[in-house]
Structures are given as structure tokens and as C-alpha cells.
Motif scaffolding. Structure first.
Motif, short mmCIF file in Angstrom:
data_model
loop_
_atom_site.label_atom_id
_atom_site.label_comp_id
_atom_site.label_asym_id
_atom_site.label_seq_id
_atom_site.Cartn_x
_atom_site.Cartn_y
_atom_site.Cartn_z
N ASP A 164 0.83 -1.21 0.00
CA ASP A 164 0.00 0.00 0.00
C ASP A 164 0.86 1.26 0.00
O ASP A 164 0.57 2.22 -0.72
CB ASP A 164 -0.94 0.02 1.21
CG ASP A 164 -2.12 -0.94 1.04
OD1 ASP A 164 -2.31 -1.45 -0.09
OD2 ASP A 164 -2.85 -1.16 2.03
N ALA A 165 1.92 1.26 0.80
CA ALA A 165 2.80 2.43 0.87
C ALA A 165 3.46 2.67 -0.49
O ALA A 165 3.54 3.81 -0.97
CB ALA A 165 3.86 2.23 1.95
N LYS A 166 3.89 1.57 -1.12
CA LYS A 166 4.53 1.68 -2.44
C LYS A 166 3.52 2.18 -3.49
O LYS A 166 3.84 3.04 -4.32
CB LYS A 166 5.09 0.32 -2.86
CG LYS A 166 5.89 0.36 -4.15
CD LYS A 166 6.51 -1.00 -4.45
CE LYS A 166 7.35 -0.94 -5.72
NZ LYS A 166 7.95 -2.26 -6.04
N ALA A 167 2.31 1.65 -3.45
CA ALA A 167 1.28 2.05 -4.41
C ALA A 167 0.90 3.53 -4.25
O ALA A 167 0.69 4.23 -5.25
CB ALA A 167 0.04 1.17 -4.24
N LEU A 168 0.84 3.99 -3.02
CA LEU A 168 0.54 5.41 -2.77
C LEU A 168 1.68 6.29 -3.27
O LEU A 168 1.44 7.36 -3.84
CB LEU A 168 0.28 5.65 -1.28
CG LEU A 168 -1.05 5.11 -0.75
CD1 LEU A 168 -1.08 5.17 0.77
CD2 LEU A 168 -2.23 5.89 -1.31
N LYS A 169 2.90 5.84 -3.04
CA LYS A 169 4.06 6.59 -3.53
C LYS A 169 4.01 6.71 -5.06
O LYS A 169 4.20 7.80 -5.63
CB LYS A 169 5.35 5.88 -3.10
CG LYS A 169 6.64 6.55 -3.57
CD LYS A 169 6.88 7.85 -2.86
CE LYS A 169 8.22 8.44 -3.24
NZ LYS A 169 8.38 9.82 -2.71
N ASN A 170 3.70 5.60 -5.72
CA ASN A 170 3.61 5.61 -7.19
C ASN A 170 2.46 6.48 -7.70
O ASN A 170 2.56 7.10 -8.76
CB ASN A 170 3.44 4.18 -7.72
CG ASN A 170 4.71 3.35 -7.57
OD1 ASN A 170 5.81 3.91 -7.50
ND2 ASN A 170 4.57 2.03 -7.51
N ALA A 171 1.38 6.52 -6.92
CA ALA A 171 0.20 7.31 -7.32
C ALA A 171 0.50 8.81 -7.31
O ALA A 171 -0.20 9.59 -7.96
CB ALA A 171 -0.98 7.02 -6.39
N MET A 172 1.54 9.19 -6.55
CA MET A 172 1.88 10.62 -6.45
C MET A 172 3.17 10.96 -7.20
O MET A 172 3.65 12.09 -7.12
CB MET A 172 2.00 11.01 -4.96
CG MET A 172 0.69 10.97 -4.21
SD MET A 172 0.85 11.51 -2.49
CE MET A 172 1.56 10.05 -1.72
#
Length: 319
Positions: A21-29
Motif C-alpha cells: 500500500d505504501a509503495k502504491a501510494l508513492k507511485n500514485a503521487m
């Protein structure tokens, strides 16, 4: 909370991996654009406890504060909703109270909604965090921004000393019914101090019994009594306590309806109710909303909100 109440967001319903989740949020931004759909898909399907784990993992993995990164990338009502999801419930109450007090005017509705419905433990935690974040006393800030009997009611709430027992003393109920009648309908003018004493100190279970006893003895609903005996913010404060004590679910159903009916939408109130009740009783609120207004919360949200803000609220509501 009503028996069997539950939220739309529950840990048993979520697939959760904080690293992913942390990685996906980082990629989303990452990069020029922001993937709001990805952010919503993750945060609207995690409990607050899980979001706090993601927040910690994000800081550990990337050396940055997730909430600050979200603030930098988002805006408007969508930002407010995402931040409401990411903060702990106490942090969000503190943020909302400060927002209500800061600036030129005061948003009394927010002060009432939070201070008149939170438990003693929650109010104590709110005061502590408010001091930690803003280096000021919440009670003093509230006193500086309010006046008269309304100020006294909020100061009473700040003490966090409401009786929280479920035991109802019938003798005391009869006494309180008599006191409220004599302080209001039975005299010229209103003795607000007696209304304050009873509404600010008695347990919600006791107050519910008092209101039922009052209606039986004097053939008048307590809400109508409060409206005829008081006005303005004080009236709203007393009504909030009365409605919350009588039926928590119905109190939030009415709040949702009022936030969306009419010409404009009270976006902050809508966000606050949907997010803060999402793990408690939002499922029951949705069902009662249909019974009371013959329509769904989701349909109201679709008609009153737009864009990513609308989509994330619908995701929380689990349409």
C-alpha cells in the motif's frame, strides 16, 4: 451505539499489506499527475488502524510524511476527505476544531457536533492533542470565540465529566423532569443554568429516560421544548445532546440529510459524518436514511458532489 451497529469499513473485509500500500501510494503521487483513483481505492478500503500502519511504513520506506505528501498533491474537498481518512479520529477532531475556531469567524456547528457528542475519554484526548499540536488550551480558545450560555455549555463539555453509566435511577429521572419543566415551560423566561446542569452532566441513557418521562408528563417533545425556550447556538447545542441521547443513528441520518439538502452542500459536515462513522455505524445510518427520506445517501452524494471527492465518498459508503 445501537445494538448490532457496524461500519462500512471493517478489517475483516480488507486485503491489507502495508508495504504494498505504501509503495502504491508513492507511485500514485509520482511524476506530474496524481492517480486519485489509486489513492481512493486504497484508503477507502482500509481501517484507520491500517492507515496508520501504512503511514508509518511510508515514513520508514521513503523518509517522508505521507500526510504531507498527500497535502502537496491534492486539493479542495478531495484533499479534505483523504486527510480525514489518514488522520487518527482524535487528530481529525483536533484539526476540525482548530479550523472552526481559526480565522475571522467561528463555525459553531463544528464545535457543537464534536464537543457535545464525544465521550469523556475522547474529549480528554482531544484536549491533550490540541495542546500538543497548537500549544494552546482548547477550553481557552473556545471561551475566546463564544459567549453567554452557549460558552458555558461548551466549557461544561470541556470538563469531560459527563456521567457515562448505563444505570438509570428512576427517582432522579422524575426529579429532572420536574426541574426541566419548572426551569422552562412553567415560568416566564428560562433558567438556562438548570438546563445546562442536566444536559451537560447526566448520562445519555438517563437523558433518554428523562425525555420520555417529560413527554409522558407534559405531552410535549423535548426538542420542541428546547426550541421554544432557547435560540441560536445554545438551542443547537441542547438539541444535539437531546437528539444524540435519544437516537445516535437518527442524529447522524438527520445530519447527513441537512448537509446535502437545499441550495448548497455543507461539504465539511458531509465528510466528517461519513468518515467518522465509517467504522462505527455507517451501515445502519444508510439503512435508516432510506427509511426516513425514501432515498439513499449514495443518490444524494451523486447529486450534490462531483469528481474525485464524490468517488471517494461513494467508495467509503460501499455503493
Amino acid at each position: 451505539m445501537s445494538k448490532g451497529a457496524m461500519g462500512t469499513i471493517r478489517s475483516a473485509l480488507t486485503k491489507f499489506n502495508k508495504e504494498d500500500d505504501a509503495k502504491a501510494l508513492k507511485n500514485a503521487m509520482k511524476g506530474l499527475g496524481t492517480d486519485e483513483d489509486q489513492i481512493s481505492a486504497i484508503l477507502a478500503n482500509r481501517t484507520n488502524a491500517q492507515r496508520q500502519e501504512i503511514r508509518e511504513q511510508y515514513k520508514t520506506a521513503y523518509g517522508k510524511d505521507l500526510i504531507q505528501d498527500l497535502k502537496d498533491d491534492l486539493s479542495g474537498n478531495y484533499e479534505e476527505t483523504i486527510l480525514a481518512l489518514m488522520q487518527t479520529p482524535i487528530e481529525y477532531d483536533v484539526h476540525s476544531l482548530n479550523k472552526a475556531i481559526s480565522g475571522a469567524g467561528t463555525d459553531e456547528r463544528v464545535l457543537i457536533e464534536i464537543m457535545c457528542t464525544r465521550s469523556n475519554a475522547e474529549i480528554t484526548a482531544i484536549k491533550g492533542m490540541y495542546k500538543k499540536v497548537y500549544d494552546r488550551e482548547l477550553e481557552k480558545d473556545i471561551m475566546d470565540d463564544t459567549s453567554g450560555h452557549f460558552k458555558r455549555l461548551l466549557v461544561s463539555m470541556c470538563t469531560a465529566k459527563r456521567d457515562e453509566s448505563d444505570v438509570v435511577d428512576e427517582h432522579k429521572v422524575v426529579q429532572d423532569v420536574k426541574t426541566l419543566f419548572e426551569a422552562g415551560e412553567d415560568q416566564w423566561g428560562t433558567d438556562e443554568s438548570e438546563f445546562n446542569r442536566i444536559l451537560a452532566t447526566r448520562s445519555h441513557a438517563h437523558l433518554k429516560a428523562v425525555f420520555a418521562g417529560y413527554e409522558k408528563a407534559h405531552k410535549k417533545n423535548i426538542n420542541d421544548v428546547i426550541k421554544s425556550e432557547t435560540s441560536g447556538d445554545l438551542c443547537d447545542g441542547y438539541l444535539t445532546i437531546a437528539k444524540f441521547s435519544n437516537d445516535v443513528i437518527d442524529y447522524y441520518v438527520e445530519g447527513l440529510y441537512k448537509s446535502m439538502k437545499g441550495l448548497g452542500t455543507d461539504d465539511d459536515r458531509l465528510i466528517r459524518i461519513i468518515v467518522t462513522r465509517s467504522e462505527i455505524d455507517l451501515d445502519q445510518i444508510k439503512k435508516k436514511f432510506i427509511q426516513k427520506y425514501n432515498n439513499t445517501v449514495e443518490k444524494f452524494v451523486k447529486g450534490d458532489c462531483s469528481g474525485d471527492y464524490k468517488n471517494v465518498l461513494l467508495a467509503i459508503l460501499k455503493e
